[in-house]
Scaffold this motif. Structure first.
Motif, PDB file in Angstrom:
ATOM      1  N   TYR A 187      14.762   6.892   0.656  1.00 39.18           N
ATOM      2  CA  TYR A 187      15.543   5.725   1.082  1.00 39.18           C
ATOM      3  C   TYR A 187      15.405   5.330   2.543  1.00 39.18           C
ATOM      4  N   GLY A 188      14.976   6.170   3.438  1.00 35.82           N
ATOM      5  CA  GLY A 188      14.849   5.811   4.840  1.00 35.82           C
ATOM      6  C   GLY A 188      16.149   5.999   5.612  1.00 35.82           C
ATOM      7  N   ASP A 189      16.120   5.662   6.887  1.00 36.49           N
ATOM      8  CA  ASP A 189      17.248   5.926   7.791  1.00 36.49           C
ATOM      9  C   ASP A 189      18.552   5.258   7.383  1.00 36.49           C
ATOM     10  N   ALA A 190      18.489   4.068   6.802  1.00 36.85           N
ATOM     11  CA  ALA A 190      19.716   3.323   6.495  1.00 36.85           C
ATOM     12  C   ALA A 190      20.598   4.030   5.476  1.00 36.85           C
ATOM     13  N   PHE A 191      20.002   4.843   4.621  1.00 37.77           N
ATOM     14  CA  PHE A 191      20.768   5.516   3.579  1.00 37.77           C
ATOM     15  C   PHE A 191      20.548   7.029   3.645  1.00 37.77           C
ATOM     16  N   ARG A 192      20.341   7.548   4.849  1.00 31.44           N
ATOM     17  CA  ARG A 192      20.164   8.985   5.040  1.00 31.44           C
ATOM     18  C   ARG A 192      21.491   9.570   5.492  1.00 31.44           C
ATOM     19  N   PHE A 193      21.993  10.538   4.715  1.00 36.98           N
ATOM     20  CA  PHE A 193      23.271  11.159   5.027  1.00 36.98           C
ATOM     21  C   PHE A 193      23.109  12.626   5.414  1.00 36.98           C
ATOM     22  N   VAL A 194      21.965  12.939   6.014  1.00 34.73           N
ATOM     23  CA  VAL A 194      21.748  14.231   6.659  1.00 34.73           C
ATOM     24  C   VAL A 194      21.142  13.919   8.022  1.00 34.73           C
ATOM     25  N   ASP A 195      21.886  14.226   9.076  1.00 33.58           N
ATOM     26  CA  ASP A 195      21.376  14.007  10.424  1.00 33.58           C
ATOM     27  C   ASP A 195      20.814  15.283  11.035  1.00 33.58           C
ATOM     28  N   THR A 196      21.395  16.427  10.651  1.00 37.42           N
ATOM     29  CA  THR A 196      21.013  17.699  11.251  1.00 37.42           C
ATOM     30  C   THR A 196      21.045  18.797  10.195  1.00 37.42           C
ATOM     31  N   ILE A 197      20.048  19.662  10.247  1.00 34.45           N
ATOM     32  CA  ILE A 197      20.125  20.915   9.500  1.00 34.45           C
ATOM     33  C   ILE A 197      20.650  21.954  10.474  1.00 34.45           C
ATOM     34  N   GLU A 198      21.844  22.452  10.199  1.00 32.55           N
ATOM     35  CA  GLU A 198      22.475  23.411  11.102  1.00 32.55           C
ATOM     36  C   GLU A 198      22.097  24.847  10.789  1.00 32.55           C
TER      37      GLU A 198
END
Length: 144
Positions: free
Chosen positions: A14-25
């Protein structure tokens, strides 16, 4: 703890507009992944759902859990880039709500897997408050 692959953002659809993971902690292969999503980046999308003006809709929390499970599947090698995976079950139990703009953590565990099926469990929270538990079952489809 396992080293986080540099290309993980490319694995999400989906690309950045529908990405709901910003960081892998945290990545603890083969069974666990913790991610976070800053929902202030999605203020317009959250507002468009018009459920309760000040809260993040549960469907977006479920999407964060699904994307996080997808990443754990890829990082663990359960499926590869060209594999097609069918969502068989998505069961959410909501326990709280988060205000628009909150950062949400998804703690995802691979609880069972066979050659063609896998089950994930996710717990979503913000600042120590549990928001949701999500059960996800997927099946890898045979190549056409």
């Amino acid at each position: 703890m396992t080293e986080i692959p540099l290309k993980w953002r490319d694995w999400l659809p989906y690309g950045d507009a529908f990405r709901f993971v910003d960081t892998i902690e945290l990545l603890d292969l083969p069974r666990r992944l913790v991610t976070s999503a800053d929902f202030s980046r999605h203020d317009e999308l959250v507002a468009a759902h018009r459920i309760v003006e000040a809260t993040i809709p549960g469907v977006l929390l479920a999407e964060q859990a699904a994307q996080s499970a997808w990443l754990l599947g890829r990082c663990s090698g359960w499926f590869e880039e060209m594999d097609k995976v069918l969502l068989g079950r998505l069961n959410c139990t909501f326990e709280g709500s988060a205000l628009r703009g909150a950062t949400i953590q998804a703690d995802v565990e691979l609880v069972t897997s066979t050659a063609t099926e896998a089950g994930f469990r996710a717990v979503l929270s913000t600042t120590g408050q549990h928001l949701a538990k999500v059960i996800i079952a997927v099946k890898r489809l045979e190549p056409a």
